[in-house]
Scaffold this motif. Structure first.
Motif, short mmCIF file in Angstrom:
data_model
loop_
_atom_site.label_atom_id
_atom_site.label_comp_id
_atom_site.label_asym_id
_atom_site.label_seq_id
_atom_site.Cartn_x
_atom_site.Cartn_y
_atom_site.Cartn_z
N MET A 143 -53.05 53.19 14.20
CA MET A 143 -52.52 52.75 12.90
C MET A 143 -52.57 51.23 12.73
O MET A 143 -52.41 50.72 11.61
CB MET A 143 -51.07 53.22 12.76
N GLN A 144 -52.76 50.49 13.81
CA GLN A 144 -52.73 49.03 13.71
C GLN A 144 -53.75 48.45 12.73
O GLN A 144 -53.42 47.58 11.90
CB GLN A 144 -52.92 48.41 15.10
N PRO A 145 -55.02 48.87 12.77
CA PRO A 145 -55.97 48.31 11.78
C PRO A 145 -55.54 48.58 10.35
O PRO A 145 -55.69 47.72 9.47
CB PRO A 145 -57.28 49.02 12.14
N ALA A 146 -54.99 49.76 10.07
CA ALA A 146 -54.59 50.08 8.70
C ALA A 146 -53.37 49.26 8.30
O ALA A 146 -53.26 48.81 7.13
CB ALA A 146 -54.29 51.57 8.58
N GLN A 147 -52.46 49.01 9.22
CA GLN A 147 -51.27 48.21 8.90
C GLN A 147 -51.63 46.76 8.63
O GLN A 147 -51.05 46.11 7.75
CB GLN A 147 -50.27 48.32 10.05
N SER A 148 -52.58 46.25 9.40
CA SER A 148 -52.97 44.85 9.22
C SER A 148 -53.69 44.60 7.91
O SER A 148 -53.67 43.48 7.38
CB SER A 148 -53.86 44.41 10.39
N THR A 149 -54.27 45.60 7.36
CA THR A 149 -54.99 45.47 6.08
C THR A 149 -54.18 46.03 4.92
O THR A 149 -54.69 46.12 3.80
CB THR A 149 -56.35 46.19 6.17
N THR B 90 -50.94 56.49 21.32
CA THR B 90 -52.29 56.60 20.75
C THR B 90 -52.23 56.52 19.22
O THR B 90 -53.11 55.89 18.58
CB THR B 90 -52.92 57.93 21.19
N ILE B 91 -51.23 57.11 18.60
CA ILE B 91 -51.10 57.08 17.14
C ILE B 91 -50.83 55.65 16.65
O ILE B 91 -51.42 55.18 15.66
CB ILE B 91 -49.98 58.04 16.70
N GLN B 92 -49.93 54.98 17.34
CA GLN B 92 -49.61 53.60 16.94
C GLN B 92 -50.81 52.67 17.06
O GLN B 92 -51.06 51.81 16.20
CB GLN B 92 -48.45 53.09 17.78
N GLN B 93 -51.55 52.87 18.14
CA GLN B 93 -52.75 52.04 18.31
C GLN B 93 -53.77 52.31 17.23
O GLN B 93 -54.45 51.40 16.75
CB GLN B 93 -53.34 52.30 19.70
N SER C 231 -52.67 55.47 3.98
CA SER C 231 -53.85 55.84 3.20
C SER C 231 -54.66 56.90 3.96
O SER C 231 -54.40 57.23 5.11
CB SER C 231 -54.71 54.61 2.95
N GLY C 232 -55.66 57.41 3.28
CA GLY C 232 -56.55 58.37 3.91
C GLY C 232 -57.28 57.77 5.09
O GLY C 232 -57.57 58.46 6.07
N TYR C 233 -57.58 56.50 4.97
CA TYR C 233 -58.26 55.81 6.07
C TYR C 233 -57.38 55.84 7.32
O TYR C 233 -57.87 56.08 8.43
CB TYR C 233 -58.59 54.38 5.67
N ALA C 234 -56.09 55.58 7.14
CA ALA C 234 -55.16 55.56 8.27
C ALA C 234 -55.02 56.95 8.88
O ALA C 234 -55.00 57.12 10.11
CB ALA C 234 -53.81 55.02 7.83
N GLN C 235 -54.92 57.93 8.04
CA GLN C 235 -54.78 59.30 8.54
C GLN C 235 -56.03 59.74 9.33
O GLN C 235 -55.93 60.41 10.36
CB GLN C 235 -54.52 60.25 7.38
N LYS C 236 -57.18 59.34 8.81
CA LYS C 236 -58.42 59.69 9.50
C LYS C 236 -58.50 59.00 10.86
O LYS C 236 -58.94 59.60 11.85
CB LYS C 236 -59.61 59.28 8.64
N ALA C 237 -58.06 57.76 10.91
CA ALA C 237 -58.10 57.03 12.17
C ALA C 237 -57.17 57.67 13.20
O ALA C 237 -57.51 57.79 14.39
CB ALA C 237 -57.70 55.56 11.94
N VAL C 238 -55.98 58.09 12.73
CA VAL C 238 -55.05 58.74 13.64
C VAL C 238 -55.62 60.08 14.14
O VAL C 238 -55.54 60.41 15.33
CB VAL C 238 -53.69 58.95 12.96
N ALA C 239 -56.21 60.88 13.25
CA ALA C 239 -56.76 62.19 13.63
C ALA C 239 -57.89 62.03 14.64
O ALA C 239 -57.99 62.80 15.61
CB ALA C 239 -57.26 62.91 12.39
#
Length: 253
Positions: A104-110, A99-102, A115-123
């Motif tokens: 993180m994919q949008p943040a890695q592609s951009t 679930t965490i890797q999935q 970033s805070g965006y990635a952390q928020k998406a994971v949470a």
């Protein structure tokens, strides 16, 4: 003696068994005496309580040993529930990795990894799973706590089985003691019942008081004598002897 000249006498009537029954009654009395003087009745000489079978005794001993040693599953289950409740279960952390890797994919592609965006998406992705695990742990907590007493409950059941056996043995001892205490009185009561033939069959004697009034008998006898003389046609001086004789007989009755 009463005021009216009456008197009281007692008639004694004695009853006895018939001659042909006497030998049988004498035999019964002797048998009753022999039975009374004997050691009977006796309590059952052996134990009246069924003991544990070897299989039951082995099972109880095994239960006791296992419960005293403690089951390793109990602390393991309680620890797993506690880790799920606090979110520190390492297996749960590994289960969250897909679930965490999935997430993180949008943040890695951009190029926004870390970033805070990635952390928020994971949470946001793992929060429902963590919440679900905590709720399940809350529901399991009471059962996990109760499971912790399983060894003690097994020990209590073993103890209750042995206490029930000891109670049965004690009750048997008390019953035996009460039998021995009551035996003399019971034997005496049985003996007296047999000697008396159950309902006075050996005979008895009764005394009945009877009251006699000579004056009343004298008058009634005289009247009867006079009536008899009149019936024979006698009158006056000829009837007097009959009336006097009746009076004397009535007074003696």
């Amino acid at each position: 003696m009463s005021k009216g000249g009456g008197s009281q006498r007692t008639i004694t009537q004695t009853t006895a068994p018939s001659a042909f029954a006497q030998p049988f009654l004498e035999y019964g009395m002797q048998e009753a005496k022999d039975l009374y003087q004997s050691a009977r009745p006796q309590y059952y000489p052996k134990s009246t309580v069924v003991g544990f079978s070897p299989e039951t005794q082995m099972a109880l001993s095994g239960y006791r040993s296992a419960a005293a040693a403690g089951s390793p599953m109990i602390p393991a289950v309680q620890q797993a529930v506690m880790q799920n409740l606090t979110g520190t279960n390492p297996l749960f952390q590994q289960a969250l990795q897909p679930t965490i890797q999935q997430a993180m994919q949008p943040a890695q592609s951009t190029g926004r990894y870390g970033s805070g965006y990635a952390q928020k998406a994971v949470a946001e992705a793992v929060a429902p799973l963590v919440y679900q695990a905590q709720q399940a742990a809350i529901q399991q907590a009471p059962m996990a706590r109760e499971f912790g007493f399983a060894d003690l409950q097994t020990l209590a059941q073993v103890g209750a089985a042995r206490e029930a056996q000891e109670q049965a043995e004690l009750a048997a001892d008390i019953e035996r003691f009460q039998f021995e205490e009551a035996r003399p009185a019971q034997k005496l009561a049985d003996y007296l019942t047999m000697v008396q033939g159950g309902s006075g069959a050996l005979g008895g004697r009764t005394m009945t008081p009877q009251f006699r009034n000579p004056a009343l008998g004298f008058l009634s006898g005289g009247l009867a004598g006079a009536q008899g003389a009149s019936f024979m046609g006698l009158k006056g001086a000829e009837a007097s002897p009959y009336a006097l004789g009746g009076a004397l007989l009535g007074g003696l009755a």
